[in-house]
Every structure is written in C-alpha cells, then in structure tokens.
Design a protein around this motif. Structure first.
Motif, PDB file in Angstrom:
ATOM      1  N   MET A  38       0.721  -1.436   0.272  1.00 37.88           N
ATOM      2  CA  MET A  38       0.180  -0.192  -0.438  1.00 37.88           C
ATOM      3  C   MET A  38       0.841   1.281   0.304  1.00 37.88           C
ATOM      4  O   MET A  38      -0.229   1.868  -0.653  1.00 37.88           O
ATOM      5  N   HIS A  39       1.584   1.494  -0.150  1.00 36.23           N
ATOM      6  CA  HIS A  39       3.149   2.059   0.487  1.00 36.23           C
ATOM      7  C   HIS A  39       4.092   2.275  -0.204  1.00 36.23           C
ATOM      8  O   HIS A  39       4.712   2.396   0.391  1.00 36.23           O
ATOM      9  N   PRO A  40       4.126   1.865  -1.678  1.00 35.98           N
ATOM     10  CA  PRO A  40       5.199   1.717  -2.409  1.00 35.98           C
ATOM     11  C   PRO A  40       6.384   3.004  -2.193  1.00 35.98           C
ATOM     12  O   PRO A  40       6.002   4.089  -2.895  1.00 35.98           O
ATOM     13  N   GLU A  41       7.741   2.744  -2.856  1.00 34.09           N
ATOM     14  CA  GLU A  41       8.345   3.443  -3.208  1.00 34.09           C
ATOM     15  C   GLU A  41       9.180   3.271  -4.157  1.00 34.09           C
ATOM     16  O   GLU A  41       9.753   2.351  -4.177  1.00 34.09           O
ATOM     17  N   LEU A  42       9.496   4.496  -5.338  1.00 30.52           N
ATOM     18  CA  LEU A  42      10.472   3.908  -6.397  1.00 30.52           C
ATOM     19  C   LEU A  42      11.671   4.390  -5.895  1.00 30.52           C
ATOM     20  O   LEU A  42      12.646   4.198  -4.451  1.00 30.52           O
ATOM     21  N   SER A  43      12.502   3.083  -7.049  1.00 31.48           N
ATOM     22  CA  SER A  43      14.209   3.097  -6.619  1.00 31.48           C
ATOM     23  C   SER A  43      14.848   4.831  -6.140  1.00 31.48           C
ATOM     24  O   SER A  43      14.448   5.471  -7.092  1.00 31.48           O
ATOM     25  N   PHE A  44      15.374   4.491  -5.208  1.00 36.38           N
ATOM     26  CA  PHE A  44      16.214   5.292  -5.103  1.00 36.38           C
ATOM     27  C   PHE A  44      15.605   6.685  -3.915  1.00 36.38           C
ATOM     28  O   PHE A  44      16.418   6.962  -3.774  1.00 36.38           O
ATOM     29  N   GLN A  45      14.683   6.394  -4.104  1.00 37.72           N
ATOM     30  CA  GLN A  45      13.715   7.218  -3.171  1.00 37.72           C
ATOM     31  C   GLN A  45      12.652   6.296  -2.240  1.00 37.72           C
ATOM     32  O   GLN A  45      12.046   6.524  -1.252  1.00 37.72           O
ATOM     33  N   GLU A  46      13.645   4.923  -1.083  1.00 41.54           N
ATOM     34  CA  GLU A  46      12.723   4.175  -0.155  1.00 41.54           C
ATOM     35  C   GLU A  46      12.940   5.142   1.203  1.00 41.54           C
ATOM     36  O   GLU A  46      12.714   4.063   1.680  1.00 41.54           O
TER      37      GLU A  46
END
Length: 388
Positions: A23-31
């Motif tokens: 439910m709370h994904p984050e993109l690569s290098f932004q996690e």
C-alpha cells in the motif's frame, strides 16, 4: 516448535507486513520510508542493524550462541512506476507507483525469517546477516553500492529468492550456473537533416535511417552469435514525432541487449557498434549514444545451488524443486555472487490468474512467502553444519 510451525505462527503478521508495504510503495533510490519501516522492525526486536548502507539499504545481524559461519540472506524493497489496477483492500495508495514484482513479499519474508532466527539465537551456530537492498529495479542498482559499503564483509555464503507469479505455490526453481542474463541498454539519437515531405532528395531522413538501423541490428544475434549461445537484442522505442509532411531531422531509438556470458556480451557490444557506425556512415548521418552496461549475469555457484535443491526437497511447504530454464530477465543479485559463493532461486507464488511481473494487475499468492521463508531458514541454519 519446528521451523514450519514457527512460520505458520507468524504467517498473518507476514501478510500484514507485505500488505502495508504494498500500500505504500516507493520508487528505486527513493525508498526512505520503506527503509525506516524496516529499521523500526529491527529496533522493536532489539536486533542490531546499520542504516543507509550504500544509500537506502539496511543490514541487520543476528549472532548465534556458538561460533560458526556467516550466512547472508538478501531481499529487495523498491517498487515500480506502474499504476496499480487491482481491486484489493491492499491496493497501492501512491498514484503511479506499485509493487509489481514481489519485492514487498521479499521484504516481509526476510523480516519474518529474521524474527524467527532471533527467537532461536540461543540454539544457533554462526552469524546471520540480513541484507535489505534498495533499488534493484533501476540501474546502477543498490547491490553494488551496498557491497562497497561492506554488506558482505565476513560473509561466507549468500542466498536469495524471487517470488514468481509464473509458478504455483509449493514449487522452487533452481539452476546451477547462468540463470539470469546480463542487461545492457542504449539510447541512440540519430541526427539527419530534416525537410519538406515533398522534397526528400534534400534531406537525410532520420526515420528511414532509424528503420534501416533496426533491421541491421536484428541480424546480430542470428548472424554474429553462435546458435549454441544465447543473446537478445530488442528495440523498445523508436520516436520521431513530426507532421505528416515533414521529414524527420532526428529520431531516437532505445533498446536492450541480454546475454549470459561475458564473451558473448563483449561480442554483442563490439558488433553493435560496428553495425551502428556502418549504418550511419552509409546514410552520411551522425549519432549520439548513451550505452549503459548494466547488471552482469546471475551465475549461481553449483555447490550452493544443489545445497538449496537438497534442502527444498525435504521441506513441509515445498511440493517440488525443479531445474529452471534460464531467463533473459536481469537481477543485480549477480554482484553478490561475484564476491561470495551463493545462489538465487525462484519461489512459486502464482496468484490464481495469469499475469506477468511488471504488470498493473500483478499480485502474488501470499502463501508463497511461507515457502520462501522455510527454504531460507533451513538453508541458513543447515549451512552451519554443511561441508560443500
């Protein structure tokens, strides 16, 4: 309790972790928030960890009561720039971002494995390292930077798995040697000389030049690489947006090259540039290129791979351990295997409907996490007494 019983006891918690992350994904290098969630989990159990390893990576460590080998287990935790189209209660809450490859399940699995090993620490031999890696999906990836920051220091072996929507729950896919391909990519800007569609003789048509280049490149695998070897060259993008009566001044081509060995990789690169230079010379055109040498091939170590096979065949949650066909997909787990022995295997998690990875409807059967956890736990513990 045995290991299977311990996994069952924490199954609902494992699912809850996975769904929270989904439910709370984050993109690569932004996690950053995902990394904080992982850190808070370890802190709540008083398991020591290092944050900001090679970027957003997290590395936790559990020391068994008795001296022994150091086993590393790895999971990735970044998501993809894809809109989640599933109608489920745990649907992504972030517009245009979703876990479309199972990394949320990888993280939930590894956290549960760490929790169980922490409870068993007074019975254990050796040291257990949990590598939570950021940015697997986007070159240059997180593995290389984490290795440079010491995540493999003192490690004797590493194991990792990928939940797969292609295989049924209970199936474990392994393969000694090359298993996943090296991934190189390119963006080419063709510089022609545009003009009026009525006067092509006064132009250098970037569209025609690009089309010729595509056709020439498609001959590389069939005419430059031995039929015994494997390679893929795919053009994924061809853009030259103009009015119907305008001959293109420029065109952009994007694509990827996939190979299993460094010899074939080098040959494909050499021949790629030979064709590119020749095509441009024939058309009297210029070009610029951004050629990215991406992840190397995932080459599993034989002894460690067969060790996983032998373990999987004895476990409660595993129905079948089978030899996988190599895949042209890529994985930066490859970097770990260049430094220490280990293996990367697939764990079935077919969701009940056919959907590929990186698709807006991607999902997993969460029971696959039980299988992955059981294999990883048994591999980590049994490796202490195993002589390869």
């Amino acid at each position: 309790m045995n290991i299977a019983e311990r996994i069952n006891a924490y199954y609902e918690d494992m699912v809850a972790i996975r769904r929270h992350l989904h439910m709370h994904p984050e993109l690569s290098f932004q996690e950053t928030k995902t990394a904080q969630y992982i850190q808070q989990f370890y802190a709540s159990l008083t398991i020591p960890f290092r944050a900001n390893v090679g970027g957003n990576g997290v590395v936790a460590t559990i020391q068994g009561k008795y001296p022994g080998k150091t086993v590393a287990l790895r999971a990735d935790f970044d998501a993809l720039p894809i809109q989640d189209e599933k109608d489920v209660v745990y649907k992504s809450t972030v517009d245009g971002v979703m876990h479309a490859c199972g990394h949320d399940g990888h993280t939930a699995t590894l956290l549960t494995v760490a929790r169980i090993l922490h409870e068993m620490r007074d019975e254990l031999t050796g040291t257990y390292v949990f590598i939570h890696q950021h940015a697997e999906e986007l070159d240059p990836g997180g593995a290389k930077a984490m290795i440079e920051d010491g995540c493999l220091d003192g490690v004797d072996v590493i194991f990792g798995t990928h939940l797969s929507s292609n295989f049924e729950v209970g199936k474990v896919g392994y393969r000694p040697g090359p298993m996943m391909a090296a991934c190189d990519s390119f963006d080419i800007i063709i510089q022609g000389h545009g003009g009026h569609g009525a006067h092509p003789d006064q132009t250098k048509d970037a569209v025609v030049i690009g089309a010729q280049l595509v056709m020439n490149l498609q001959q590389l695998v069939s005419r430059r690489i031995s039929p015994i070897d494997s390679a893929v060259l795919s053009i994924g993008g061809f853009v030259a947006d103009n009015a119907s009566n305008v001959i293109a001044d420029t065109a952009k081509l994007s694509g990827t090259i996939r190979t299993f060995t460094e010899e074939v990789r080098d040959k494909m690169t050499t021949e790629f540039y030979r064709v590119l230079d020749g095509t441009m010379a024939t058309a009297d055109a210029q070009y610029t290129i951004d050629f990215i040498k991406g992840y190397p091939a995932v080459v599993n170590h034989e002894a460690e791979t067969l060790f996983i096979r032998d373990i999987a065949q004895t476990l409660d949650f595993v129905d079948e351990a089978f030899v996988m066909t190599p895949t042209m997909g890529g994985e930066d787990f490859a970097y770990y295997l260049q430094h220490v022995p280990g293996t990367f295997f697939y764990t079935g998690a077919h969701p009940g409907y056919d959907v590929p990875h990186h698709h807006p409807m991607f999902d997993i059967d969460e029971r696959g996490m039980q299988v992955a956890a059981e294999v990883l736990l048994n591999a980590a513990i049994r490796y202490q007494q195993h002589t390869l």
